[in-house]
Write an enzyme that holds these catalytic residues in place. Structure first.
Site, PDB file in Angstrom:
ATOM      1  N   PHE A   1      -7.365   1.270   5.847  1.00 35.27           N
ATOM      2  CA  PHE A   1      -6.537   0.157   5.374  1.00 35.27           C
ATOM      3  C   PHE A   1      -6.679  -1.116   6.201  1.00 35.27           C
ATOM      4  O   PHE A   1      -6.075  -2.127   5.890  1.00 35.27           O
ATOM      5  CB  PHE A   1      -5.069   0.544   5.184  1.00 35.27           C
ATOM      6  CG  PHE A   1      -4.417   1.245   6.342  1.00 35.27           C
ATOM      7  CD1 PHE A   1      -4.165   0.593   7.525  1.00 35.27           C
ATOM      8  CD2 PHE A   1      -4.033   2.577   6.206  1.00 35.27           C
ATOM      9  CE1 PHE A   1      -3.544   1.238   8.571  1.00 35.27           C
ATOM     10  CE2 PHE A   1      -3.407   3.237   7.259  1.00 35.27           C
ATOM     11  CZ  PHE A   1      -3.167   2.564   8.451  1.00 35.27           C
TER      12      PHE A   1
ATOM     13  N   ARG B   1       5.282  -3.317  17.188  1.00 34.50           N
ATOM     14  CA  ARG B   1       6.039  -2.986  15.985  1.00 34.50           C
ATOM     15  C   ARG B   1       6.740  -4.260  15.583  1.00 34.50           C
ATOM     16  O   ARG B   1       7.836  -4.554  16.016  1.00 34.50           O
ATOM     17  CB  ARG B   1       7.040  -1.867  16.288  1.00 34.50           C
ATOM     18  CG  ARG B   1       7.653  -1.240  15.063  1.00 34.50           C
ATOM     19  CD  ARG B   1       8.704  -0.221  15.442  1.00 34.50           C
ATOM     20  NE  ARG B   1       8.180   0.987  16.049  1.00 34.50           N
ATOM     21  CZ  ARG B   1       7.574   1.966  15.376  1.00 34.50           C
ATOM     22  NH1 ARG B   1       7.410   1.892  14.087  1.00 34.50           N
ATOM     23  NH2 ARG B   1       7.125   3.025  16.004  1.00 34.50           N
TER      24      ARG B   1
ATOM     25  N   LYS C   1       2.329   4.556   1.593  1.00 33.34           N
ATOM     26  CA  LYS C   1       2.441   5.065   2.964  1.00 33.34           C
ATOM     27  C   LYS C   1       2.028   6.526   2.938  1.00 33.34           C
ATOM     28  O   LYS C   1       2.721   7.372   2.382  1.00 33.34           O
ATOM     29  CB  LYS C   1       3.877   4.927   3.483  1.00 33.34           C
ATOM     30  CG  LYS C   1       4.020   5.370   4.926  1.00 33.34           C
ATOM     31  CD  LYS C   1       5.410   5.073   5.471  1.00 33.34           C
ATOM     32  CE  LYS C   1       5.473   5.216   6.986  1.00 33.34           C
ATOM     33  NZ  LYS C   1       5.110   6.542   7.478  1.00 33.34           N
TER      34      LYS C   1
ATOM     35  N   GLU D   1      -5.823   6.159   7.996  1.00 36.58           N
ATOM     36  CA  GLU D   1      -5.074   7.406   8.084  1.00 36.58           C
ATOM     37  C   GLU D   1      -6.010   8.563   7.726  1.00 36.58           C
ATOM     38  O   GLU D   1      -6.694   8.506   6.701  1.00 36.58           O
ATOM     39  CB  GLU D   1      -3.904   7.327   7.090  1.00 36.58           C
ATOM     40  CG  GLU D   1      -2.865   8.384   7.218  1.00 36.58           C
ATOM     41  CD  GLU D   1      -1.677   8.003   8.115  1.00 36.58           C
ATOM     42  OE1 GLU D   1      -1.712   6.949   8.799  1.00 36.58           O
ATOM     43  OE2 GLU D   1      -0.721   8.790   8.159  1.00 36.58           O
TER      44      GLU D   1
ATOM     45  N   ARG E   1      -3.170   7.865  17.522  1.00 30.63           N
ATOM     46  CA  ARG E   1      -2.206   6.848  17.893  1.00 30.63           C
ATOM     47  C   ARG E   1      -1.814   6.946  19.356  1.00 30.63           C
ATOM     48  O   ARG E   1      -1.412   5.956  19.956  1.00 30.63           O
ATOM     49  CB  ARG E   1      -0.984   7.037  16.998  1.00 30.63           C
ATOM     50  CG  ARG E   1      -0.137   5.850  16.894  1.00 30.63           C
ATOM     51  CD  ARG E   1       0.739   6.013  15.689  1.00 30.63           C
ATOM     52  NE  ARG E   1       2.126   5.883  16.046  1.00 30.63           N
ATOM     53  CZ  ARG E   1       3.118   6.019  15.202  1.00 30.63           C
ATOM     54  NH1 ARG E   1       2.870   6.335  13.951  1.00 30.63           N
ATOM     55  NH2 ARG E   1       4.338   5.864  15.587  1.00 30.63           N
TER      56      ARG E   1
ATOM     57  N   GLU F   1       0.862  -1.189   0.000  1.00 26.43           N
ATOM     58  CA  GLU F   1       0.000   0.000   0.000  1.00 26.43           C
ATOM     59  C   GLU F   1       0.892   1.231   0.000  1.00 26.43           C
ATOM     60  O   GLU F   1       2.041   1.150   0.429  1.00 26.43           O
ATOM     61  CB  GLU F   1      -0.855   0.046   1.289  1.00 26.43           C
ATOM     62  CG  GLU F   1      -1.838  -1.080   1.431  1.00 26.43           C
ATOM     63  CD  GLU F   1      -2.259  -1.301   2.890  1.00 26.43           C
ATOM     64  OE1 GLU F   1      -1.980  -0.445   3.755  1.00 26.43           O
ATOM     65  OE2 GLU F   1      -2.854  -2.360   3.147  1.00 26.43           O
TER      66      GLU F   1
HETATM   67  P1  AMP Z   1       6.145   6.100  11.307  1.00 26.99           P
HETATM   68  O1  AMP Z   1       5.291   7.227  11.787  1.00 26.99           O
HETATM   69  O2  AMP Z   1       7.247   6.531  10.405  1.00 26.99           O
HETATM   70  O3  AMP Z   1       6.556   5.168  12.429  1.00 26.99           O
HETATM   71  O4  AMP Z   1       5.249   5.179  10.333  1.00 26.99           O
HETATM   72  C1  AMP Z   1       4.110   4.499  10.780  1.00 26.99           C
HETATM   73  C2  AMP Z   1       2.911   5.261  10.364  1.00 26.99           C
HETATM   74  O5  AMP Z   1       2.692   5.181   8.976  1.00 26.99           O
HETATM   75  C3  AMP Z   1       1.609   4.732  10.910  1.00 26.99           C
HETATM   76  O6  AMP Z   1       1.360   5.079  12.240  1.00 26.99           O
HETATM   77  C4  AMP Z   1       0.595   5.366   9.988  1.00 26.99           C
HETATM   78  O7  AMP Z   1       0.201   6.626  10.479  1.00 26.99           O
HETATM   79  C5  AMP Z   1       1.363   5.605   8.720  1.00 26.99           C
HETATM   80  N1  AMP Z   1       0.806   4.938   7.539  1.00 26.99           N
HETATM   81  C6  AMP Z   1       0.642   5.559   6.365  1.00 26.99           C
HETATM   82  N2  AMP Z   1       0.134   4.752   5.444  1.00 26.99           N
HETATM   83  C7  AMP Z   1      -0.072   3.562   6.045  1.00 26.99           C
HETATM   84  C8  AMP Z   1      -0.593   2.304   5.588  1.00 26.99           C
HETATM   85  N3  AMP Z   1      -0.988   2.122   4.342  1.00 26.99           N
HETATM   86  N4  AMP Z   1      -0.633   1.303   6.506  1.00 26.99           N
HETATM   87  C9  AMP Z   1      -0.198   1.474   7.773  1.00 26.99           C
HETATM   88  N5  AMP Z   1       0.293   2.630   8.249  1.00 26.99           N
HETATM   89  C10 AMP Z   1       0.362   3.666   7.398  1.00 26.99           C
END
Ligand code: AMP
Length: 629
Positions: free
Chosen positions: A381, A486, A285, A340, A309, A283
Site C-alpha cells: 500500500f 502515529r 484495513k 501487509e 513492525r 483502503e
Molecule cells: P493497529 O494494529 O490496530 O494499530 O492498526 C495499524 C495496523 O493496521 C498497521 O500496522 C497495519 O499492520 C495494519 N493495516 C492494515 N491495512 C492497512 C492499510 N491499508 N494501510 C495501513 N495499515 C494497514
C-alpha cells in the site's frame, strides 16, 4: 571526567631490528563516564538540561580522542544500542543469560536476585544492589573500546558458554554503577528517559551542526555512531540511503465513526473559515502482519529483506516472498515497499483470517506443508524508495501513482510457486516463472480510491467487513510519510469493543492438564515514564499449541524463577479483551481488567507500541458505570 593516558607501542618494524614508539596521547573514554552521566540523566527531569549534559559529554569525548570512534560509541551506547541499527550483528544475550552471569559474578542467591528484581523491575538496578555489597579491587576499568571488543566477540561466539564468560569478564571488571548500565545496555533499554531523538539533538549541539542534518543521516544510514563521526567531520551531507535496515513505519490514529473521520480530515486554512474537505484515500484495513520489503538493490542483486513492525528481520519466515521479490531485480531498481503480509486464499482472492496466518508467524523453517496450508502474499500500500530516491517527503498521491506503476511493471515477475520442488532445490536449481505452471503472484496492490463523504466511508466499511477485513484506513492524499509516527494523516476505522495490547511480565504454572506448563500470564501496560505496570492476569484464549510454545519460550526467557511463578523478559505482546475495567490496587497500574481473555499473540508489535496506562484510564472513563474494586 577522568581520563587515562595511554602510551602506544607499535611493534611493527620499520627497518630490521627497530621498533617505532608513538608518543601521541590518546585519551580513551571510560564506560564509567557514560554510566555516571546515565545515572544523572535518570534523575534529571528537564529535557533541556539532559540535552545539554549529553552534548557536553559527547563533545568532551570527541576532543579527547578526535580520531577514535569513542564519541560515536558513547552516543550509541547511551541510546542503549550495543550495535548500530544497520549492523546485523546481535549480542545474543537474553535476560536469562545475563541474570545467570550476574549471579555468578555477585555470588548472590536466586532468592536475593528475585527480591532485588521485584523491587526494581530492572536487571541493571538489581545488579547494582547485588554488586554493591561485594568488595572488589578495581584494576582495569573498561573503556568504550573494551566494551566494543567484547560485544564483537559475543556476536561471534558460537556457544552460550562462551558468551556467558564474556559477560562475566565484563562484569568482573565493572564497578556496581558500570555494571548497572552495562546490563541495561546489553538488555537494550537504558530506562533513563532519553530517547534517540534527544541524543541526535545533543550530537548536533556538540558538533554545532543542524539537528535535521543529523536526523537525516541517521535515517539514511541507521548508524548513530557513524552519524556522530560525520557530524564532527562535517560530512553529514554525504550520507546516502542504504537499503537493508528498516525505516520507521507510519501508523494510524483510531476514529470511531465515518463522521469523525470526515471531521478530522476537514481543514480550516484560517481561523473562522468554513472547513474544506481534505482529499483522502480509502483502503481496506487488512488483518495480517505489517511489513516493509527491501529488494532489488543493484549492489546486492537478489537480496531481499522483510522487516516487521518491531524492526525485526523476518525474511526467513516467508521464503515465498523472498523468492518472489528476489526476481524483481531484473525489472526494477532498488525498492522499499510498505504493506501487509497476508495469508491468502488464491481461489477466492481473499485474505485468510489472522489466526491462520498466526500459525506460521514465528517459524524460521517453513515446510512445504506450511507453504501449502497458509500461502502468503504481500499486499502493497505504499512505496518508500524507488529510482534511487527516498519518497517519504512526497505526497501520498504521488507515492501511490508510482506504486501503481511499479506493481504493474512487476506483475507476472514477483512470483513463487506454492511449494518448492525439493529435488530442484537440492540441485540448487531455481524454478522460474513460466517454467512453473503453479507460479503465483506474491505482490498485490491494495485497492485504493478517493472518498469524500461519511456515506461513502460507511459503505466501504461494510464492504470491507464483508470481505472479512478488519475495517478501513483513510489516508490524506497530500500527506507525507512520517516514519514511526502515529499522526492524524492516517486514520483507522474499526468498530469493535476496545481491546488492549499488553506485554507479558510473568507467568504461573497452570493446574490440571496444564500442570507443569506456564499458562497463567500476568501482563502490563506502559506508564508515561516508560515503566511497565501490571494491569491483569489471564489464562484463557490461546490454543494448546500456542500455550505450549509460550511456555517453552518463557522457560528460556526467565529473569527470576520463584518456583510457581516466573518473571519473564517483557517481550511477548498479547491483545486482550475484557468485560470492563475497574480501579483496583491489586496491580501496579491502579486498574484491573474484569474477565480478561486473550484474543491473540501479537508478535508483530514491538513493546514500545503496547497500550499505555493513559489509554486504560481513557477506556475506564468511557464506561457508563465506573466500577471500583
Ligand atoms: P493497529 O494494529 O490496530 O494499530 O492498526 C495499524 C495496523 O493496521 C498497521 O500496522 C497495519 O499492520 C495494519 N493495516 C492494515 N491495512 C492497512 C492499510 N491499508 N494501510 C495501513 N495499515 C494497514
Amino acid at each position: 571526567m577522568h581520563w587515562h593516558t595511554w602510551l602506544y607501542l607499535d611493534v611493527t618494524p620499520i627497518e630490521e631490528g627497530s621498533a617505532r614508539i608513538f608518543t601521541g596521547e590518546e585519551r580513551m573514554a571510560l564506560f564509567a563516564d557514560l554510566a555516571k552521566l546515565a545515572d544523572e540523566l535518570a534523575h534529571e527531569p528537564s529535557r533541556l538540561k539532559k540535552r545539554a549534559a549529553i552534548a557536553e559529554a559527547i563533545a568532551a569525548v570527541h576532543i579527547a580522542a578526535p580520531e577514535s570512534e569513542d564519541a560515536g560509541l558513547f552516543a550509541l551506547y547511551l541510546a542503549g544500542m550495543p550495535f548500530a541499527e544497520a549492523d546485523p550483528r546481535k549480542l545474543n544475550a537474553g535476560g536469562s543469560l545475563l541474570s545467570k552471569a550476574l549471579l555468578a559474578v555477585s555470588g548472590a542467591s536466586q532468592a536475593e536476585l528475585s527480591r532485588e528484581y521485584k523491587r526494581h523491575g530492572d536487571l541493571g538496578a538489581a545488579g547494582f544492589d547485588l554488586l554493591s555489597t561485594r568488595a572488589t579491587e578495581r584494576t582495569r576499568p573498561p573503556t568504550l573500546q573494551n566494551i566494543a571488543e567484547a560485544f564483537t566477540a559475543m556476536a561471534a561466539a558460537r556457544t552460550t558458554a562462551a558468551r556467558a564468560s564474556l559477560v562475566e569478564g565484563l562484569l568482573q571488571r565493572a564497578s556496581p554503577l558500570e555494571a548497572k548500565y552495562l546490563l541495561k545496555l546489553m538488555v537494550g533499554d537504558m530506562r533513563i528517559g532519553v530517547k534517540q531523538s534527544l541524543i541526535e539533538e545533543a550530537i548536533a549541539a556538540a558538533a554545532q551542526v543542524a539537528v535535521a542534518a543529523v536526523r537525516n543521516a541517521v535515517m539514511l544510514e541507521a548508524d548513530l555512531s557513524a552519524a556522530t563521526e560525520r557530524a564532527f567531520a562535517g560530512t553529514l551531507a554525504e550520507a546516502r540511503m542504504r537499503l537493508f535496515h528498516p525505516l520507521g513505519f507510519m501508523l494510524a490514529s483510531p476514529v470511531d465513526s465515518p463522521e469523525e473521520a470526515v471531521e478530522r480530515f476537514a481543514a480550516k486554512p484560517h481561523e473562522g473559515d468554513e472547513p474544506e474537505h481534505v482529499a483522502a484515500f480509502l483502503e481496506d484495513k487488512y488483518d495480517g502482519m505489517r511489513a516493509q520489503i527491501h529488494c532489488s538493490d543493484a549492489s546486492q542483486p537478489g537480496r531481499v529483506a522483510i522487516y516487521s513492525r518491531n524492526r525485526e528481520d523476518v525474511t526467513e519466515s516467508f521464503p515465498e516472498l523472498q523468492e518472489a521479490f528476489s526476481r524483481v531485480s531484473e525489472h526494477a531498481g532498488a525498492l522499499i515497499f510498505d504493506g501487509e503480509i497476508l495469508g491468502w486464499d488464491f481461489d477466492t482472492a481473499r485474505a485468510l483470517p489472522f489466526a491462520v496466518l498466526a500459525t506460521r508467524l514465528r517459524r524460521k523453517r517453513v515446510s512445504n506443508e506450511l507453504r501449502a496450508q497458509v500461502p502468503v502474499v504481500f499486499m502493497a500500500f505504499d512505496l518508500m524508495f524507488a529510482e534511487s530516491a527516498l519518497l517519504l517527503e512526497r505526497p501520498l498521491k504521488e507515492r501511490r501513482n508510482r506504486l501503481e506503476s511499479v506493481v504493474e511493471k512487476l506483475t507476472g515477475h514477483a512470483t513463487a510457486s506454492i511449494i518448492v520442488d525439493e529435488r530442484a532445490r537440492n540441485a540448487q536449481a531455481v524454478l522460474f516463472a513460466g517454467e512453473e505452471s503453479a507460479a503465483l503472484s506474491r505482490l498485490l496492490l491494495a485497492p485504493s480510491r478517493l472518498v469524500q463523504s461519511a456515506d461513502e466511508i460507511e459503505r466501504a466499511y461494510t464492504d470491507a467487513r464483508a470481505r472479512a477485513n478488519e475495517g478501513v484506513m483513510l489516508k490524506a492524499a497530500d500527506s507525507i510519510y512520517q516514519p514511526g509516527r502515529r499522526g492524524l494523516a492516517w486514520l483507522k476505522l474499526k468498530r469493535e469493543l476496545a481491546t488492549l495490547d499488553v506485554v507479558v511480565t510473568g507467568a504461573e504454572f497452570g493446574h490440571g492438564k496444564r500442570a507443569g506448563i506456564l499458562s497463567d500470564y500476568t501482563f502490563a501496560v506502559r506508564a508515561a515514564n516508560g515503566e511497565l505496570l501490571n494491569v491483569g492476569k489471564a489464562y484463557s484464549g490461546l490454543t494448546d499449541a500456542e500455550i505450549a510454545e509460550m511456555s517453552a519460550w518463557m522457560m528460556a526467557h526467565t529473569l527470576v524463577d520463584e518456583g510457581f511463578f516466573r518473571t519473564v523478559e517483557p517481550l511477548r505482546i498479547l491483545e486482550v479483551a475484557f468485560n470492563n475495567i475497574m480501579r483496583s490496587d491489586r496491580h501496579a497500574s491502579g486498574f484491573a481488567l474484569r474477565f480478561p481473555r486473550i484474543l491473540r499473540i501479537r508478535d508483530d508489535k514491538p513493546v514500545s507500541e503496547i497500550d499505555t496506562v493513559e489509554r486504560v484510564e481513557e477506556i475506564y472513563q468511557s464506561q457508563v458505570d465506573k466500577p471500583v474494586e
